[in-house]
Design a protein around this motif. Structure first.
Motif, short mmCIF file in Angstrom:
data_model
loop_
_atom_site.label_atom_id
_atom_site.label_comp_id
_atom_site.label_asym_id
_atom_site.label_seq_id
_atom_site.Cartn_x
_atom_site.Cartn_y
_atom_site.Cartn_z
N ARG A 165 1.25 -5.78 7.96
CA ARG A 165 1.67 -4.90 8.97
C ARG A 165 2.94 -4.38 9.49
NH1 ARG A 165 -2.77 -0.25 10.45
NH2 ARG A 165 -1.98 -0.34 12.15
N SER A 193 -4.49 -8.42 9.66
CA SER A 193 -5.84 -8.50 9.37
C SER A 193 -6.59 -9.38 8.27
CB SER A 193 -6.75 -6.99 8.65
OG SER A 193 -6.01 -6.77 7.62
N LEU A 243 -1.62 5.56 2.88
CA LEU A 243 -3.30 4.82 3.74
C LEU A 243 -2.58 4.28 4.90
CD1 LEU A 243 -4.28 3.17 0.27
CD2 LEU A 243 -4.97 5.63 1.42
N ASP A 244 -3.61 3.37 5.48
CA ASP A 244 -3.43 2.87 6.45
C ASP A 244 -1.92 3.25 7.38
OD1 ASP A 244 -4.03 0.16 7.45
OD2 ASP A 244 -2.87 -1.08 6.57
N LEU A 271 0.75 -1.60 -0.25
CA LEU A 271 -0.18 0.13 0.12
C LEU A 271 0.69 1.41 0.10
CD1 LEU A 271 -2.71 -0.59 2.00
CD2 LEU A 271 -3.07 -0.69 0.10
N ARG A 298 -3.37 -8.21 4.96
CA ARG A 298 -2.80 -7.70 5.00
C ARG A 298 -1.92 -7.79 6.46
NH1 ARG A 298 -5.62 -1.63 3.27
NH2 ARG A 298 -7.40 -2.41 2.42
N THR A 340 2.51 -1.59 5.06
CA THR A 340 1.45 -2.76 4.74
C THR A 340 1.90 -3.40 3.60
OG1 THR A 340 -0.04 -1.88 5.95
CG2 THR A 340 -0.30 -3.75 4.80
N GLN A 357 0.42 -6.48 13.28
CA GLN A 357 -0.85 -6.24 13.07
C GLN A 357 -1.38 -6.77 12.05
OE1 GLN A 357 -3.83 -2.96 11.50
NE2 GLN A 357 -4.54 -3.24 14.57
N VAL A 411 -0.37 -6.59 1.19
CA VAL A 411 -1.85 -7.12 0.96
C VAL A 411 -2.18 -8.00 -0.64
CG1 VAL A 411 -3.86 -6.20 -0.03
CG2 VAL A 411 -2.79 -5.17 1.46
N THR A 422 -13.90 -8.40 8.45
CA THR A 422 -12.50 -8.49 9.08
C THR A 422 -12.34 -9.03 10.75
OG1 THR A 422 -12.26 -6.20 6.66
CG2 THR A 422 -10.61 -7.30 8.83
#
Length: 218
Positions: free
Chosen positions: A62, A68, A25-26, A21, A60, A31, A66, A33, A112
């Motif tokens: 990070r 997700s 963003l985020d 990304l 995702r 990140t 993290q 994806v 999510t």
């Protein structure tokens, strides 16, 4: 990392993509994806073993640790979703977490699932050291619950002829505040006059988990 651990098959309509990304963003956190769109379930009786039912999901990853998983377009494949494994596992496979059975697939709506580590490295978690050099590693502990875990430190020389590993136990004991209310003291009369009023006192104070008293306004 297992966003959707099931026997899946790529068909003519399946699209798989991966990318990073933009930094805007985020939350500005780096990140990665990985996205799967319209991937089929394995069906031994279907052409190419690809079922007509599909699912779309993405993972995702990070830089702050993290993870997700997001899911959509599975409303027509609910019968295929039972016993799907979703979760994370350590590199050596000794420890893992599977949340597949607790996810709301049966609701038929996109959702999510987010994994947020309570222990995060601040800055780089790897590097090189010269002879007689030392370094410091900084970490961030998150959450208000008591937790414990292990940190594995690994080292090796450039030739690969020497390596060492040490596991360090981590324990987080969250600091808490609570009200302490003591027992009433005996009643003291200001005089022997029957019309006087008695006086009783007791301690009421804010105490921390270290048993010390703190200003209630903090």
């Amino acid at each position: 990392v297992a966003p959707f651990w099931k026997d899946l098959v790529c068909s003519s309509i399946t699209r798989i993509s991966a990318g990073q990304l933009p930094s805007s963003l985020d939350g500005g956190i780096q990140t990665m994806v990985i996205q799967f769109v319209d991937i089929s379930f394995w069906d031994s009786e279907a052409p190419g073993y690809a079922s007509t039912e599909t699912v779309s999901f993405e993972a995702r990853l990070r830089a702050d640790g993290q993870i997700s998983f997001s899911y959509r377009d599975f409303e027509d494949a609910l019968d295929w979703l039972y016993w799907t494994k979703v979760g994370v596992e350590t590199l050596d496979g000794q420890h893992g977490l599977d949340i597949g059975l607790s996810l709301p697939f049966s609701a038929g709506q996109p959702f999510t699932a987010i994994f947020t580590p309570w222990f995060l490295p601040l800055g780089g978690s790897s590097g090189e050291l010269g002879s007689e050099e030392a370094t410091s590693l900084s970490f961030l502990l998150q959450g208000s619950e008591d937790r414990q875990g292990w940190l594995t430190l690994s080292a090796s020389d450039p030739s690969g002829g020497w390596s060492s590993q040490r596991r360090v136990r981590l324990l987080q004991q969250a600091f808490t505040f609570s009200w302490y209310v003591g027992d009433w003291d005996p009643c003291y009369w200001t005089s022997c006059d029957g019309s006087s009023q008695g006086l009783r006192t007791r301690v009421v104070e804010c105490r921390g988990s270290d048993s010390a008293a703190y200003n209630a306004g903090l």
